[in-house]
Design a protein around this motif. Structure first.
Motif, PDB file in Angstrom:
ATOM      1  N   ASN A  34      -0.755   5.051  -3.338  1.00  0.00           N
ATOM      2  CA  ASN A  34       0.288   4.291  -3.020  1.00  0.00           C
ATOM      3  C   ASN A  34       1.318   4.674  -3.765  1.00  0.00           C
ATOM      4  O   ASN A  34       1.231   4.362  -4.863  1.00  0.00           O
ATOM      5  CB  ASN A  34       0.214   2.675  -2.759  1.00  0.00           C
ATOM      6  CG  ASN A  34       1.492   1.998  -2.562  1.00  0.00           C
ATOM      7  OD1 ASN A  34       1.646   1.276  -3.461  1.00  0.00           O
ATOM      8  ND2 ASN A  34       2.210   2.636  -1.597  1.00  0.00           N
TER       9      ASN A  34
ATOM     10  N   GLY B 239      10.032   0.438  -1.551  1.00  0.00           N
ATOM     11  CA  GLY B 239       9.819  -0.833  -0.477  1.00  0.00           C
ATOM     12  C   GLY B 239       8.762  -1.508  -0.901  1.00  0.00           C
ATOM     13  O   GLY B 239       8.043  -1.365  -1.904  1.00  0.00           O
ATOM     14  N   ALA B 240       8.382  -2.493  -0.030  1.00  0.00           N
ATOM     15  CA  ALA B 240       7.385  -3.429  -0.788  1.00  0.00           C
ATOM     16  C   ALA B 240       6.177  -3.000   0.528  1.00  0.00           C
ATOM     17  O   ALA B 240       5.064  -3.917   0.033  1.00  0.00           O
ATOM     18  CB  ALA B 240       7.864  -4.937  -0.219  1.00  0.00           C
ATOM     19  N   THR B 241       6.064  -2.224   1.261  1.00  0.00           N
ATOM     20  CA  THR B 241       4.956  -1.885   2.141  1.00  0.00           C
ATOM     21  C   THR B 241       4.169  -1.231   1.466  1.00  0.00           C
ATOM     22  O   THR B 241       4.420   0.023   0.948  1.00  0.00           O
ATOM     23  CB  THR B 241       5.692  -1.289   3.146  1.00  0.00           C
ATOM     24  OG1 THR B 241       6.483  -2.295   4.032  1.00  0.00           O
ATOM     25  CG2 THR B 241       4.544  -1.243   4.321  1.00  0.00           C
ATOM     26  N   ASN B 242       2.448  -1.324   1.810  1.00  0.00           N
ATOM     27  CA  ASN B 242       1.579  -0.680   0.916  1.00  0.00           C
ATOM     28  C   ASN B 242       1.277   0.642   1.814  1.00  0.00           C
ATOM     29  O   ASN B 242       0.358   0.411   2.485  1.00  0.00           O
ATOM     30  CB  ASN B 242       0.689  -1.461   0.670  1.00  0.00           C
ATOM     31  CG  ASN B 242      -0.658  -0.691  -0.149  1.00  0.00           C
ATOM     32  OD1 ASN B 242      -0.514   0.329  -0.482  1.00  0.00           O
ATOM     33  ND2 ASN B 242      -1.721  -1.352  -0.385  1.00  0.00           N
ATOM     34  N   LYS B 243       2.203   1.551   1.907  1.00  0.00           N
ATOM     35  CA  LYS B 243       1.812   2.675   2.656  1.00  0.00           C
ATOM     36  C   LYS B 243       0.956   3.723   1.933  1.00  0.00           C
ATOM     37  O   LYS B 243       1.446   4.013   0.983  1.00  0.00           O
ATOM     38  CB  LYS B 243       3.197   3.339   3.083  1.00  0.00           C
ATOM     39  CG  LYS B 243       3.077   4.454   3.999  1.00  0.00           C
ATOM     40  CD  LYS B 243       4.153   5.049   4.445  1.00  0.00           C
ATOM     41  CE  LYS B 243       4.084   6.180   5.155  1.00  0.00           C
ATOM     42  NZ  LYS B 243       5.510   7.007   5.702  1.00  0.00           N
ATOM     43  N   LEU B 244      -0.214   3.948   2.457  1.00  0.00           N
ATOM     44  CA  LEU B 244      -1.146   4.692   1.796  1.00  0.00           C
ATOM     45  C   LEU B 244      -1.371   6.120   2.305  1.00  0.00           C
ATOM     46  O   LEU B 244      -1.110   6.042   3.583  1.00  0.00           O
ATOM     47  CB  LEU B 244      -2.662   4.000   1.892  1.00  0.00           C
ATOM     48  CG  LEU B 244      -2.873   2.939   1.166  1.00  0.00           C
ATOM     49  CD1 LEU B 244      -4.374   2.477   1.277  1.00  0.00           C
ATOM     50  CD2 LEU B 244      -2.741   3.011  -0.481  1.00  0.00           C
TER      51      LEU B 244
ATOM     52  N   ASN C 265       1.815  -7.079   6.480  1.00  0.00           N
ATOM     53  CA  ASN C 265       1.875  -5.829   7.026  1.00  0.00           C
ATOM     54  C   ASN C 265       0.556  -5.206   7.879  1.00  0.00           C
ATOM     55  O   ASN C 265      -0.567  -5.744   7.421  1.00  0.00           O
ATOM     56  CB  ASN C 265       1.899  -4.707   5.736  1.00  0.00           C
ATOM     57  CG  ASN C 265       2.915  -5.080   4.854  1.00  0.00           C
ATOM     58  OD1 ASN C 265       4.072  -5.303   5.396  1.00  0.00           O
ATOM     59  ND2 ASN C 265       2.534  -5.000   3.623  1.00  0.00           N
TER      60      ASN C 265
ATOM     61  N   PHE D 110      -1.257  -2.028   9.999  1.00  0.00           N
ATOM     62  CA  PHE D 110      -1.258  -0.318  10.243  1.00  0.00           C
ATOM     63  C   PHE D 110      -2.248   0.227  11.275  1.00  0.00           C
ATOM     64  O   PHE D 110      -3.468  -0.480  11.544  1.00  0.00           O
ATOM     65  CB  PHE D 110      -1.747   0.296   8.889  1.00  0.00           C
ATOM     66  CG  PHE D 110      -1.015  -0.387   7.804  1.00  0.00           C
ATOM     67  CD1 PHE D 110      -1.152  -1.515   6.979  1.00  0.00           C
ATOM     68  CD2 PHE D 110       0.162   0.509   7.015  1.00  0.00           C
ATOM     69  CE1 PHE D 110      -0.487  -1.943   5.877  1.00  0.00           C
ATOM     70  CE2 PHE D 110       0.670   0.249   5.980  1.00  0.00           C
ATOM     71  CZ  PHE D 110       0.423  -1.107   5.570  1.00  0.00           C
TER      72      PHE D 110
ATOM     73  N   TYR E 125      -4.306   3.815  12.021  1.00  0.00           N
ATOM     74  CA  TYR E 125      -4.367   5.082  11.533  1.00  0.00           C
ATOM     75  C   TYR E 125      -5.421   5.842  12.676  1.00  0.00           C
ATOM     76  O   TYR E 125      -6.178   5.071  13.459  1.00  0.00           O
ATOM     77  CB  TYR E 125      -5.485   5.181  10.242  1.00  0.00           C
ATOM     78  CG  TYR E 125      -4.713   4.520   8.953  1.00  0.00           C
ATOM     79  CD1 TYR E 125      -4.902   3.123   8.596  1.00  0.00           C
ATOM     80  CD2 TYR E 125      -4.026   5.390   8.095  1.00  0.00           C
ATOM     81  CE1 TYR E 125      -4.030   2.855   7.536  1.00  0.00           C
ATOM     82  CE2 TYR E 125      -3.466   4.971   6.853  1.00  0.00           C
ATOM     83  CZ  TYR E 125      -3.468   3.443   6.898  1.00  0.00           C
ATOM     84  OH  TYR E 125      -2.691   3.006   5.630  1.00  0.00           O
TER      85      TYR E 125
ATOM     86  N   LEU F  37      -1.846   8.107   9.245  1.00  0.00           N
ATOM     87  CA  LEU F  37      -0.920   7.029   9.632  1.00  0.00           C
ATOM     88  C   LEU F  37      -0.354   7.071  11.054  1.00  0.00           C
ATOM     89  O   LEU F  37       0.496   8.200  11.149  1.00  0.00           O
ATOM     90  CB  LEU F  37      -0.175   6.270   8.497  1.00  0.00           C
ATOM     91  CG  LEU F  37       0.719   5.353   8.857  1.00  0.00           C
ATOM     92  CD1 LEU F  37      -0.133   3.938   9.081  1.00  0.00           C
ATOM     93  CD2 LEU F  37       1.586   5.054   7.726  1.00  0.00           C
TER      94      LEU F  37
ATOM     95  N   THR G 226      -2.465  -5.777   5.110  1.00  0.00           N
ATOM     96  CA  THR G 226      -2.043  -5.859   3.738  1.00  0.00           C
ATOM     97  C   THR G 226      -1.057  -7.080   3.609  1.00  0.00           C
ATOM     98  O   THR G 226      -0.203  -6.912   4.206  1.00  0.00           O
ATOM     99  CB  THR G 226      -2.139  -4.770   3.026  1.00  0.00           C
ATOM    100  OG1 THR G 226      -2.246  -5.145   1.665  1.00  0.00           O
ATOM    101  CG2 THR G 226      -0.878  -4.052   3.171  1.00  0.00           C
TER     102      THR G 226
ATOM    103  N   GLY H 286       1.997  -7.301   1.047  1.00  0.00           N
ATOM    104  CA  GLY H 286       2.665  -6.592   0.091  1.00  0.00           C
ATOM    105  C   GLY H 286       2.044  -5.293  -0.397  1.00  0.00           C
ATOM    106  O   GLY H 286       1.709  -4.273   0.503  1.00  0.00           O
ATOM    107  N   LEU H 287       1.915  -5.135  -1.849  1.00  0.00           N
ATOM    108  CA  LEU H 287       1.143  -4.022  -2.300  1.00  0.00           C
ATOM    109  C   LEU H 287      -0.304  -4.122  -2.621  1.00  0.00           C
ATOM    110  O   LEU H 287      -0.598  -3.056  -3.206  1.00  0.00           O
ATOM    111  CB  LEU H 287       2.214  -3.453  -3.522  1.00  0.00           C
ATOM    112  CG  LEU H 287       3.401  -2.998  -3.338  1.00  0.00           C
ATOM    113  CD1 LEU H 287       4.420  -3.066  -4.668  1.00  0.00           C
ATOM    114  CD2 LEU H 287       3.682  -1.780  -2.417  1.00  0.00           C
ATOM    115  N   GLU H 288      -0.788  -5.000  -1.988  1.00  0.00           N
ATOM    116  CA  GLU H 288      -2.173  -5.266  -2.338  1.00  0.00           C
ATOM    117  C   GLU H 288      -3.271  -4.326  -1.551  1.00  0.00           C
ATOM    118  O   GLU H 288      -2.719  -3.477  -0.778  1.00  0.00           O
ATOM    119  CB  GLU H 288      -2.748  -6.578  -2.166  1.00  0.00           C
ATOM    120  CG  GLU H 288      -1.884  -7.774  -3.185  1.00  0.00           C
ATOM    121  CD  GLU H 288      -2.445  -7.133  -4.506  1.00  0.00           C
ATOM    122  OE1 GLU H 288      -1.674  -7.142  -5.772  1.00  0.00           O
ATOM    123  OE2 GLU H 288      -3.520  -6.869  -4.844  1.00  0.00           O
TER     124      GLU H 288
ATOM    125  N   GLN I 102      -5.449  -2.643   1.231  1.00  0.00           N
ATOM    126  CA  GLN I 102      -5.740  -2.688   2.691  1.00  0.00           C
ATOM    127  C   GLN I 102      -6.888  -3.198   3.188  1.00  0.00           C
ATOM    128  O   GLN I 102      -8.045  -2.656   2.744  1.00  0.00           O
ATOM    129  CB  GLN I 102      -5.259  -1.363   3.099  1.00  0.00           C
ATOM    130  CG  GLN I 102      -3.607  -1.179   3.128  1.00  0.00           C
ATOM    131  CD  GLN I 102      -3.259  -0.143   4.176  1.00  0.00           C
ATOM    132  OE1 GLN I 102      -3.915   0.436   4.974  1.00  0.00           O
ATOM    133  NE2 GLN I 102      -2.031   0.609   3.722  1.00  0.00           N
TER     134      GLN I 102
END
Lengths: 116, 111
Positions: free
Chosen positions: A94, A99-104, B31, B33, B35, B45, B94, B96-98, B100
Motif C-alpha cells: 500500500n 489518500g486515506a484508503t488502503n488500496k493494495l 472501505n 473492495f 477483486y 482490483l 478495511t 482506513g489504512l489497516e 484488509q
C-alpha cells in the motif's frame, strides 16, 4: 505505476526445509507491506505486515519477513516448513499517496507445495 | 473477529446474463473492495468504495459496476456476463489504512 513482483511462481520443498519467497515493489515513498496466505479451499488471510519500526516482522505460524528499504524488498522466510504450509502466498503493498484508503497492489502469488 | 461474507461460493451463469455478487461486512468498515483472482495474475482490483454511495474504479473496471447503498454491503454487478469474466471474485473491507479482511470468494463460471 506502482507494481509488486514475486519472483517465484511455484516452489516445491520437503518438510523441514527453509523457505524464502522474494517480493520487490516499485515505489519511492512510504509504504505499508503485507504478506497474505491462501490455504487450499480457504479465504485469503493476513500472515504478517510492516507499517514502521523494526524492519524484521514476525507473523503467524513461524513466518517472518524483512523490509529492506534500499532494495525495495520484503522477503518472506520460515526456517522449517511443514506440510500444512502448502498454500499460495501473496505479497501486497500500500503506497501512501496522500489518500486515506488502503488500496493494495498485489503480486502475482507464489504457490508453495511442501512434500511430506 | 471481522467477518466478510459473500452471497455465493459458486455461480454458473450464461453469457449475457446480469449477475449480482453481494458482499457484507460486520465491522463498520468504511472501505470495501472487489477483486478478481486469476491464476498467474494474482489479485486485481475492480472497484472500491470508501463510503456509502461513493465508488472509485480500480485497475480493471471494464464490464463491471458496483453499488453501495448501505455501509455494510457492497455489490458487484456484471451487466452482461461474458466468458472472460469467469474467475474467482473476492470482496474485502478495511478501516482506513489497516489490514484488509477478505471474504471466502465467489467462483463464477460464465458459459
Amino acid at each position: 505505476a506502482q507494481s509488486v513482483s514475486q519472483h517465484n511462481h511455484h516452489v516445491i520443498l520437503s518438510e523441514a526445509a527453509s523457505l524464502e519467497l522474494g517480493c520487490n515493489y516499485s515505489y519511492g515513498g512510504t509504504v505499508n507491506l503485507f504478506w497474505y496466505v491462501q490455504y487450499p479451499g480457504q479465504h485469503l488471510q493476513l500472515l504478517l505486515k510492516y507499517f514502521s519500526g523494526d524492519p524484521l516482522v514476525k507473523g503467524i505460524k513461524g513466518f517472518e519477513a524483512e523490509f529492506i528499504k534500499s532494495k525495495f524488498s520484503f522477503n518472506l522466510r520460515k526456517p522449517s516448513v511443514q506440510w500444512s504450509d502448502t498454500a499460495e502466498y501473496f505479497c501486497a503493498v500500500n503506497a501512501h499517496s496522500g489518500g486515506a484508503t488502503n488500496k493494495l497492489i498485489f503480486g502475482t502469488g507464489t504457490l508453495l507445495a511442501v512434500q511430506p | 473477529d471481522v467477518k466478510v461474507t459473500q452471497s455465493s461460493r459458486y455461480l454458473v451463469k450464461r453469457t449475457g446474463e446480469k449477475v449480482f455478487l453481494e458482499c457484507v461486512q460486520d465491522m463498520d468498515h468504511e472501505n470495501m473492495f472487489w477483486y478478481r483472482q486469476d491464476p498467474g495474475l494474482g489479485l486485481r482490483l475492480i472497484y472500491f468504495s470508501y463510503d456509502v454511495k461513493m465508488k472509485e474504479k480500480g485497475d480493471i473496471p471494464e464490464g463491471y459496476s458496483v453499488s453501495r447503498e448501505k455501509k455494510e454491503r457492497f455489490s458487484l454487478i456484471l451487466e452482461s456476463a461474458s466468458t472472460n469474466q469467469t474467475s474467482m471474485y473476492l470482496c474485502a473491507s478495511t478501516a482506513g489504512l489497516e489490514t484488509q479482511y477478505f471474504g471466502p470468494g465467489t467462483r463464477l463460471l460464465v458459459l
